[in-house]
Design a protein around this motif. Structure first.
Motif, mmCIF file in Angstrom:
data_model
loop_
_atom_site.group_PDB
_atom_site.id
_atom_site.type_symbol
_atom_site.label_atom_id
_atom_site.label_comp_id
_atom_site.label_asym_id
_atom_site.label_seq_id
_atom_site.Cartn_x
_atom_site.Cartn_y
_atom_site.Cartn_z
ATOM 1 N N ARG A 221 52.412 60.399 26.095
ATOM 2 C CA ARG A 221 52.309 59.034 26.621
ATOM 3 C C ARG A 221 51.101 58.280 26.065
ATOM 4 O O ARG A 221 51.021 57.062 26.173
ATOM 5 N N SER B 18 46.240 55.392 28.748
ATOM 6 C CA SER B 18 47.597 54.905 28.975
ATOM 7 C C SER B 18 47.514 53.413 29.245
ATOM 8 O O SER B 18 46.472 52.775 29.153
ATOM 9 N N GLU B 19 48.625 52.832 29.676
ATOM 10 C CA GLU B 19 48.620 51.403 29.945
ATOM 11 C C GLU B 19 47.680 51.064 31.084
ATOM 12 O O GLU B 19 47.138 49.971 31.170
ATOM 13 N N ASP C 30 55.388 67.376 33.310
ATOM 14 C CA ASP C 30 54.048 67.009 32.839
ATOM 15 C C ASP C 30 53.014 68.119 32.948
ATOM 16 O O ASP C 30 52.115 68.207 32.113
ATOM 17 N N ASP D 175 53.113 57.907 38.411
ATOM 18 C CA ASP D 175 52.717 56.738 37.634
ATOM 19 C C ASP D 175 51.885 57.196 36.446
ATOM 20 O O ASP D 175 51.513 58.364 36.343
ATOM 21 N N GLU D 176 51.562 56.271 35.577
ATOM 22 C CA GLU D 176 50.736 56.617 34.435
ATOM 23 C C GLU D 176 49.332 57.014 34.898
ATOM 24 O O GLU D 176 48.863 56.570 35.950
#
Length: 428
Positions: free
Chosen positions: A124, A425-426, A153, A83-84
């Motif tokens: 990202r 990030s979000e 990543d 996940d972010e």
């Protein structure tokens, strides 16, 4: 993956092969083989450890000439975020890494490690990396290269003289071991990262280990018995390496970190050992003068703590190309020194990933541009020498490359691109 046949291998080679296989079954076999190994434990005080992830040298052993002795076993664990990045994820990653530090002493006999992040990881975020960080996408650096690139990543580099330790540490991080050297595994990386299984890479460094792989078709019997690297010579001379200070990012939010590049290479050893004699190999690895003056010895033991690339020998590279038609690999690369100092700190290691001889060339530098400059100097396109006599160019073939930022320890767990700003990030 099937475990190696114990009956056909020495104990040392069997342990190396288990590291390459990886997983819980290999760990179990390794533990059975290593019952008498006493692994020193780590610390409950994280502040007692270096602020730099890449600060290994003071903790590693040294040989009689003062050269750092790298750990024998290495694993590169490729990681992809599930996940972010989030605060919960950062806390989980940091807790997992601190368990490693409690379980194992920061040393050859314990464990040293780094966690580095690719450009893809930082893409990202809304903000860019600070100007003090040079982390471009990897790319081919000669017209003869066509490598694949590390687009996951992150990569975790685990290193120890104990094969059991690197296997156990990896297993503990991913839910395959409940205890690490007597320390309970309370959390791991599972749920934050998943392993990119087909990108797991392994290797080894140590006198005599390359010669134990002559059963492979690409490893000739003529490799020197005591050579620590496949190409037959010692490497990592203390006075021919950059210091950890030299490769450290000085300023900005990632000050105290460094950049890392990994180039995975196939090696053409049969031609190297069976077509060329020792004099020619010394010439192509070091310089013509090294061969003329017999400076190297059988495997580089005569060089003690330096590769003996003096200013005069470096300056003679162009003359050697013109008058002798051959130049040395180290001689060419040394042309990229800055104020007489090497810009790279090498921590590369042999590999037989894929059942063929190779090298994972891992270097640390303040910025990736420093590696590019060294690689251009080593390539030697400006010298007009036939490829077969242009150092070791015709014997190494780059298959994969990745660029990484290794943050300081304080930012090693899912760092934002701009730690001093509002970048996120979000999910935060």
């Amino acid at each position: 993956m099937t475990l190696p046949d114990r009956s056909s291998l020495s104990r040392r080679d069997y342990l190396r092969a288990l590291v390459a296989v990886g997983g819980a079954t290999a760990l179990s076999a390794c533990v059975s083989e290593s019952d008498d190994v006493d692994v020193p434990t780590g610390t409950d005080d994280p502040d007692s450890l270096p602020a730099r992830q890449h600060a290994w040298n003071d903790a590693l052993s040294r040989d009689d000439h003062g050269n750092v002795q790298p750990p024998e076993h290495h694993v590169l664990v490729a990681l992809s975020l599930i996940d972010e990045p989030s605060d919960d994820g950062r806390e989980r990653v940091e807790d997992a890494l601190e368990i490693l530090e409690r379980a194992y002493e920061w040393s050859n006999e314990g464990l040293v490690f780094t966690l580095g992040y690719t450009p893809a990881y930082f893409d990202r975020f809304d903000d860019s990396l600070p100007e003090t960080v040079d982390l471009p996408e990897p790319e081919p650096l000669t017209d003869r290269e066509d490598p694949t690139f590390d687009e996951f990543d992150a990569v975790l580099h685990l290193a120890s003289d104990r094969s059991q330790v690197v296997l156990e540490a990896e297993a503990g991080l991913f839910g395959e071991a409940d205890e690490l050297n007597g320390v309970d595994v309370e959390t791991g990386l599972t749920g934050v990262f998943e392993r990119v299984e087909d990108q797991r890479r392994t290797g080894f460094v140590g006198e005599g280990l390359p010669a134990e792989h002559t059963e492979l078709s690409g490893v000739p019997d003529s490799i020197p018995d005591e050579a620590p690297f496949f190409m037959g010579f010692r490497s990592g001379f203390d006075r021919s390496q950059a210091t950890e200070d030299r490769v450290t990012i000085e300023d900005g939010p990632f000050g105290g970190g460094t950049t890392q590049q990994i180039s995975s290479m196939d090696l053409q050893l049969r031609i190297w050992f069976e077509q060329d004699n020792h004099y020619q190999r010394v010439t192509k690895m070091f310089s013509p003068e090294h061969a003329d003056e017999e400076l190297v010895g059988d495997i580089g033991e005569a060089l003690t703590s330096t590769n003996a690339l003096t200013d005069e020998r470096i300056e003679s590279t162009q003359d050697d190309a013109r008058t002798r038609g051959v130049v040395g690999h180290a001689q060419k690369a040394a042309r990229a020194r800055v104020d007489g100092e090497p810009p790279l700190l090498r921590r590369d290691f042999n590999t037989v990933d894929g059942e063929s001889p190779g090298l994972h060339f891992l270097s640390l530098q303040e910025d990736i541009e420093a590696f590019v400059r060294v690689r251009e100097a080593m390539t030697g396109d400006d010298l007009g020498v036939a490829n077969a006599n242009n150092g070791i160019r015709s014997y190494i073939f780059v298959t994969q490359r990745g660029n990484y930022l290794i943050p300081p320890r304080s930012l090693r767990a899912l760092p934002p691109a701009n730690p001093t700003g509002d970048d996120s990030s979000e999910e935060t």
